[in-house]
Design a protein around this motif. Structure first.
Motif, PDB file in Angstrom:
ATOM      1  N   ARG A   1       9.887   6.620  -4.868  1.00  0.00           N
ATOM      2  CA  ARG A   1       8.969   5.642  -5.475  1.00  0.00           C
ATOM      3  C   ARG A   1       8.901   4.378  -4.639  1.00  0.00           C
ATOM      4  O   ARG A   1       7.836   3.797  -4.452  1.00  0.00           O
ATOM      5  CB  ARG A   1       9.407   5.318  -6.906  1.00  0.00           C
ATOM      6  N   ARG A   2      10.039   3.981  -4.096  1.00  0.00           N
ATOM      7  CA  ARG A   2      10.059   2.791  -3.233  1.00  0.00           C
ATOM      8  C   ARG A   2       9.222   3.023  -1.975  1.00  0.00           C
ATOM      9  O   ARG A   2       8.465   2.156  -1.548  1.00  0.00           O
ATOM     10  CB  ARG A   2      11.496   2.446  -2.861  1.00  0.00           C
ATOM     11  N   VAL A   3       9.328   4.214  -1.398  1.00  0.00           N
ATOM     12  CA  VAL A   3       8.525   4.543  -0.217  1.00  0.00           C
ATOM     13  C   VAL A   3       7.041   4.565  -0.579  1.00  0.00           C
ATOM     14  O   VAL A   3       6.197   4.069   0.181  1.00  0.00           O
ATOM     15  CB  VAL A   3       8.972   5.887   0.403  1.00  0.00           C
ATOM     16  N   CYS A   4       6.706   5.099  -1.760  1.00  0.00           N
ATOM     17  CA  CYS A   4       5.303   5.119  -2.206  1.00  0.00           C
ATOM     18  C   CYS A   4       4.758   3.698  -2.367  1.00  0.00           C
ATOM     19  O   CYS A   4       3.645   3.398  -1.908  1.00  0.00           O
ATOM     20  CB  CYS A   4       5.168   5.875  -3.533  1.00  0.00           C
ATOM     21  N   GLU A   5       5.533   2.852  -3.014  1.00  0.00           N
ATOM     22  CA  GLU A   5       5.109   1.456  -3.194  1.00  0.00           C
ATOM     23  C   GLU A   5       4.950   0.762  -1.847  1.00  0.00           C
ATOM     24  O   GLU A   5       3.990   0.018  -1.634  1.00  0.00           O
ATOM     25  CB  GLU A   5       6.128   0.708  -4.059  1.00  0.00           C
ATOM     26  N   MET A   6       5.877   1.027  -0.944  1.00  0.00           N
ATOM     27  CA  MET A   6       5.805   0.421   0.375  1.00  0.00           C
ATOM     28  C   MET A   6       4.559   0.907   1.126  1.00  0.00           C
ATOM     29  O   MET A   6       3.858   0.114   1.755  1.00  0.00           O
ATOM     30  CB  MET A   6       7.059   0.753   1.182  1.00  0.00           C
TER      31      MET A   6
ATOM     32  N   ALA B   1      -5.597   3.984   9.938  1.00  0.00           N
ATOM     33  CA  ALA B   1      -5.972   5.380   9.693  1.00  0.00           C
ATOM     34  C   ALA B   1      -4.739   6.229   9.396  1.00  0.00           C
ATOM     35  O   ALA B   1      -4.751   7.075   8.490  1.00  0.00           O
ATOM     36  CB  ALA B   1      -6.738   5.939  10.891  1.00  0.00           C
ATOM     37  N   LEU B   2      -3.648   5.999  10.135  1.00  0.00           N
ATOM     38  CA  LEU B   2      -2.410   6.740   9.888  1.00  0.00           C
ATOM     39  C   LEU B   2      -1.832   6.408   8.515  1.00  0.00           C
ATOM     40  O   LEU B   2      -1.361   7.291   7.794  1.00  0.00           O
ATOM     41  CB  LEU B   2      -1.380   6.435  10.975  1.00  0.00           C
ATOM     42  N   GLN B   3      -1.874   5.135   8.148  1.00  0.00           N
ATOM     43  CA  GLN B   3      -1.377   4.733   6.838  1.00  0.00           C
ATOM     44  C   GLN B   3      -2.208   5.374   5.731  1.00  0.00           C
ATOM     45  O   GLN B   3      -1.663   5.818   4.712  1.00  0.00           O
ATOM     46  CB  GLN B   3      -1.395   3.211   6.709  1.00  0.00           C
ATOM     47  N   SER B   4      -3.509   5.436   5.934  1.00  0.00           N
ATOM     48  CA  SER B   4      -4.388   6.069   4.950  1.00  0.00           C
ATOM     49  C   SER B   4      -4.046   7.554   4.790  1.00  0.00           C
ATOM     50  O   SER B   4      -3.976   8.072   3.671  1.00  0.00           O
ATOM     51  CB  SER B   4      -5.848   5.897   5.376  1.00  0.00           C
ATOM     52  N   GLU B   5      -3.812   8.225   5.911  1.00  0.00           N
ATOM     53  CA  GLU B   5      -3.426   9.643   5.851  1.00  0.00           C
ATOM     54  C   GLU B   5      -2.073   9.810   5.168  1.00  0.00           C
ATOM     55  O   GLU B   5      -1.874  10.746   4.399  1.00  0.00           O
ATOM     56  CB  GLU B   5      -3.384  10.240   7.257  1.00  0.00           C
ATOM     57  N   PHE B   6      -1.156   8.889   5.433  1.00  0.00           N
ATOM     58  CA  PHE B   6       0.161   8.932   4.815  1.00  0.00           C
ATOM     59  C   PHE B   6       0.027   8.825   3.293  1.00  0.00           C
ATOM     60  O   PHE B   6       0.647   9.589   2.543  1.00  0.00           O
ATOM     61  CB  PHE B   6       1.026   7.807   5.388  1.00  0.00           C
TER      62      PHE B   6
ATOM     63  N   ASP C   1      -2.632   9.586   1.525  1.00  0.00           N
ATOM     64  CA  ASP C   1      -3.252  10.833   1.071  1.00  0.00           C
ATOM     65  C   ASP C   1      -2.219  11.950   0.926  1.00  0.00           C
ATOM     66  O   ASP C   1      -2.253  12.726  -0.038  1.00  0.00           O
ATOM     67  CB  ASP C   1      -4.358  11.279   2.036  1.00  0.00           C
ATOM     68  N   MET C   2      -1.288  12.034   1.888  1.00  0.00           N
ATOM     69  CA  MET C   2      -0.240  13.059   1.808  1.00  0.00           C
ATOM     70  C   MET C   2       0.680  12.806   0.616  1.00  0.00           C
ATOM     71  O   MET C   2       1.089  13.743  -0.073  1.00  0.00           O
ATOM     72  CB  MET C   2       0.554  13.110   3.107  1.00  0.00           C
ATOM     73  N   ILE C   3       0.999  11.535   0.367  1.00  0.00           N
ATOM     74  CA  ILE C   3       1.820  11.190  -0.795  1.00  0.00           C
ATOM     75  C   ILE C   3       1.109  11.617  -2.075  1.00  0.00           C
ATOM     76  O   ILE C   3       1.712  12.217  -2.971  1.00  0.00           O
ATOM     77  CB  ILE C   3       2.133   9.683  -0.826  1.00  0.00           C
ATOM     78  N   SER C   4      -0.182  11.317  -2.156  1.00  0.00           N
ATOM     79  CA  SER C   4      -0.966  11.694  -3.333  1.00  0.00           C
ATOM     80  C   SER C   4      -0.942  13.206  -3.536  1.00  0.00           C
ATOM     81  O   SER C   4      -0.773  13.691  -4.660  1.00  0.00           O
ATOM     82  CB  SER C   4      -2.400  11.190  -3.169  1.00  0.00           C
ATOM     83  N   ASN C   5      -1.103  13.948  -2.463  1.00  0.00           N
ATOM     84  CA  ASN C   5      -1.064  15.408  -2.552  1.00  0.00           C
ATOM     85  C   ASN C   5       0.313  15.885  -3.018  1.00  0.00           C
ATOM     86  O   ASN C   5       0.410  16.747  -3.900  1.00  0.00           O
ATOM     87  CB  ASN C   5      -1.411  16.034  -1.199  1.00  0.00           C
ATOM     88  N   ASP C   6       1.372  15.329  -2.441  1.00  0.00           N
ATOM     89  CA  ASP C   6       2.727  15.736  -2.813  1.00  0.00           C
ATOM     90  C   ASP C   6       3.017  15.457  -4.287  1.00  0.00           C
ATOM     91  O   ASP C   6       3.713  16.235  -4.943  1.00  0.00           O
ATOM     92  CB  ASP C   6       3.763  15.018  -1.949  1.00  0.00           C
TER      93      ASP C   6
ATOM     94  N   GLN D   1       1.170  15.741  -6.731  1.00  0.00           N
ATOM     95  CA  GLN D   1       0.586  16.750  -7.614  1.00  0.00           C
ATOM     96  C   GLN D   1       1.581  17.867  -7.912  1.00  0.00           C
ATOM     97  O   GLN D   1       1.427  18.605  -8.879  1.00  0.00           O
ATOM     98  CB  GLN D   1      -0.676  17.340  -6.982  1.00  0.00           C
ATOM     99  N   TYR D   2       2.611  17.992  -7.069  1.00  0.00           N
ATOM    100  CA  TYR D   2       3.562  19.084  -7.199  1.00  0.00           C
ATOM    101  C   TYR D   2       4.956  18.632  -7.611  1.00  0.00           C
ATOM    102  O   TYR D   2       5.713  19.415  -8.185  1.00  0.00           O
ATOM    103  CB  TYR D   2       3.647  19.858  -5.875  1.00  0.00           C
ATOM    104  N   THR D   3       5.311  17.407  -7.296  1.00  0.00           N
ATOM    105  CA  THR D   3       6.639  16.912  -7.637  1.00  0.00           C
ATOM    106  C   THR D   3       6.603  15.392  -7.761  1.00  0.00           C
ATOM    107  O   THR D   3       5.830  14.733  -7.077  1.00  0.00           O
ATOM    108  CB  THR D   3       7.692  17.333  -6.583  1.00  0.00           C
ATOM    109  N   LEU D   4       7.426  14.873  -8.641  1.00  0.00           N
ATOM    110  CA  LEU D   4       7.510  13.428  -8.807  1.00  0.00           C
ATOM    111  C   LEU D   4       8.664  12.891  -7.960  1.00  0.00           C
ATOM    112  O   LEU D   4       9.719  13.510  -7.875  1.00  0.00           O
ATOM    113  CB  LEU D   4       7.710  13.065 -10.278  1.00  0.00           C
ATOM    114  N   PRO D   5       8.473  11.744  -7.350  1.00  0.00           N
ATOM    115  CA  PRO D   5       9.518  11.207  -6.465  1.00  0.00           C
ATOM    116  C   PRO D   5      10.701  10.637  -7.231  1.00  0.00           C
ATOM    117  O   PRO D   5      10.574  10.212  -8.377  1.00  0.00           O
ATOM    118  CB  PRO D   5       8.780  10.095  -5.705  1.00  0.00           C
TER     119      PRO D   5
END
Length: 187
Positions: A130-135, A107-112, A114-119, A121-125
């Motif tokens: 990108r490595r953290v997103c892939e991980m 559940a925490l990973q899913s929320e994490f 979701d937060m990445i997806s939201n972020d 929308q405003y800025t590209l990593p």
């Protein structure tokens, strides 16, 4: 073990400003030998004795709090993995089963994610982002598959137990003992 437990750390040492400043320095500035300083100087400072002695005492102490054996770190992302391991350790020490702790982690990973997806929308990593997103996506995917496999195994086991009970003449009774009961036991 991914979580180390040190017994008998006195409050004075745990709240010492010099300890926290040295730890902060290790995390914000990279120097050769940082891990040696952490394990050979800072951790022994907390217990007042060599780390090896503290670990042996913790392992041999009756009823000592010990972390479970877990998969070792295999990448350079310890800064994220250590948080997940610490959460898992705290959840299991509070009485949750490994499966329940894994479900909370999912559940925490899913929320994490979701937060990445939201972020995004405003800025590209940047490259590290990108490595953290892939991980994060990989961890979410792996955890989902692993928990799905555990759930399916529990359902199959419950179905077999119900079939055996019916074959033995038990009939299974009227409520909650079937697949639904097993599924509810997992959540």
């Amino acid at each position: 073990r991914t979580c180390m437990v040190l017994e008998d750390v006195d409050k004075k040492s745990a709240l010492d400003d010099v300890f926290w400043l040295a730890l902060y320095n290790l995390t914000t500035h990279s120097h050769a030998g940082d891990m040696a300083r952490f394990y050979d100087i800072l951790l022994p400072f907390l217990t007042g004795k060599p780390l090896e002695q503290s670990l042996v005492e913790t392992e041999t102490k009756e009823g000592a709090c010990q972390g479970p054996w877990r998969s070792p770190q295999r990448s350079a992302t310890a800064y994220v993995r250590c948080i997940f391991e610490a959460v898992h350790f705290m959840l299991t020490e509070r009485g949750l089963s490994d499966l329940q702790a894994d479900q909370v982690q999912l559940a925490l990973q899913s929320e994490f994610v979701d937060m990445i997806s939201n972020d995004m929308q405003y800025t590209l990593p940047d490259e590290n982002g990108r490595r953290v997103c892939e991980m994060a996506l990989g961890m979410l995917s792996d955890s989902t598959v692993r928990l799905t496999d555990q759930f399916e195994a529990a359902v199959q086991s419950a179905e077999e137990a119900q079939a055996n009970a019916q074959a033995d003449g038990g009939g299974g009774g009227g409520g909650g003992g079937g697949v639904g009961g097993a599924a509810n036991g997992l959540g």
